[in-house]
Design an enzyme around this catalytic site. Structure first.
Site, short mmCIF file in Angstrom:
data_model
loop_
_atom_site.label_atom_id
_atom_site.label_comp_id
_atom_site.label_asym_id
_atom_site.label_seq_id
_atom_site.Cartn_x
_atom_site.Cartn_y
_atom_site.Cartn_z
N THR A 19 0.69 -1.09 -0.10
CA THR A 19 0.29 -0.13 0.19
C THR A 19 0.28 0.85 -0.15
O THR A 19 0.42 2.22 -0.71
CB THR A 19 -0.75 0.10 1.09
N HIS A 38 7.22 -8.90 -4.67
CA HIS A 38 5.26 -9.04 -4.86
C HIS A 38 5.01 -7.93 -6.02
O HIS A 38 5.12 -7.43 -5.82
CB HIS A 38 4.31 -9.17 -3.63
#
Length: 350
Positions: A90, A113
């Site tokens: 985020t 990721h």
């Protein structure tokens, strides 16, 4: 399926050229679970490492205590040839906006990721390599395995190969953090992201947590003690998962009683039925079409109202109170609490 029938490539230390990291500086942005492990393993492998953290980060003292240099993310990126983006998903788009101008042609932007690349939250310039080395383990185990001379399996993906050497440099990085000791599986950003999200939501985190809670509630509602419901539906879960992890599902069946095996084989599909399969397919579709990603980005932009409510509801579930009370009676609790708290601090750090 035999090893020869695998559809993906698996690489080991012998496939990695360490010279790819000669005279290379790696900026590790973030010093949480993965960040601290990557930075320390790279450093111990002889790679020049600088850690990038904001000036008010509480993790700066930990970096310095570990003997590494810490500067701002912008300074780190300006000095680096490889920028390893290991802050939370985020936060990554905001951090990328800060460092984007520091990335030069031929540099590598690396991830653990693929979320922000796959869902276009970060769109790097075409003249930089974009790669992924993703250890399939929490950071503290990546570090522990490295220190013990062992390896942690990982994933390798190349999203953008501007230099023609992106894969070779990523393999060298995987060797430096210890993943190539165990084996690195080649994949794509899309495959890693979508399978990871699906696994977390439908099985590993969401699915198992709901299965445990519903099983617990079913027993308690039927008049059984909360303690017995906790032991049967939660405490013993680790024992079964450990058996499957060590040698597969078949070995788990061989290790439990015949009664447990027959009951599981004949009743398991009654619980995880075709409707559950259909629900899983719906979850996967929302991952594939970007619906979940859009929802999660919007949730963060709104300061996480749904997340906060659901998170509190989980903490308030009766099974948490029962478990806390029972675990306090176990002889191993104090030692485990210490280890868990140490790992939680690493995960929550920048």
């Amino acid at each position: 399926m035999t090893e020869d029938e695998f559809t993906t490539e698996i690489y080991y230390e012998s496939d990695a050229d360490e010279s790819q990291l000669d005279d290379v500086t790696v900026a590790v942005l973030g010093y949480g679970s993965q960040g601290h492990a990557h930075a320390l393993n790279l450093h111990d492998s002889g790679v020049d490492v600088v850690v990038g953290l904001r000036e008010d980060s509480s993790s700066r003292s930990a970096v310095e205590a570990d003997g590494l240099e810490v500067v701002t993310p912008v300074e780190a990126a300006a000095r680096a040839d490889i920028v390893s983006m290991l802050v939370p998903d985020t936060v990554q788009p905001h951090v990328y906006e800060q460092i984007e101008d520091e990335l030069e042609a031929g540099d590598t932007l690396q991830f653990a990721h693929g979320f922000n690349i796959h869902y276009n939250q970060i769109q790097p310039d075409e003249d930089v390599d974009v790669t992924m080395i993703a250890p399939k383990s929490p950071g503290h185990l990546v570090r522990r395995n490295y220190e013990n001379g062992e390896g942690t399996p990982g994933l390798l993906a190349v999203y953008q190969d501007a230099t023609g050497d992106a894969k070779e440099r990523a393999l060298a990085y995987s060797k430096a953090i210890g993943c190539a000791r165990a084996g690195v599986v080649e994949t794509t950003f899309r495959e890693e992201t979508e399978t990871d999200l699906f696994g977390e939501q439908a099985v590993l985190c969401g699915g198992i947590a709901e299965l445990i809670k519903v099983g617990y509630e079913t027993l308690v509602d039927a008049g059984y003690s909360k303690e017995m419901a906790y032991f049967e539906c939660l405490n013993e879960m680790k024992l079964i998962v450990d058996l499957m992890y060590e040698d597969g599902i078949g070995a788990m069946w061989d290790s439990v009683s015949d009664t447990a095996e027959y009951g599981g084989l004949t009743r398991g599909e009654a619980v995880i039925d075709d409707q559950v399969r259909a629900n899983m397919e719906e979850v996967l579709e929302e991952v594939q079409n970007g619906e979940f990603a859009t929802e999660w980005v919007t949730e963060n932009q709104a300061n996480r109202p749904v997340y906060t409510q659901l998170n509190q509801a989980e903490k308030d579930h009766e099974i948490e109170e029962v478990g806390e009370r029972l675990r306090a009676l176990f002889a191993w609790q104090e030692e485990q609490e210490s280890e868990t708290e140490d790992e939680r601090e690493k995960v929550q750090a920048d």
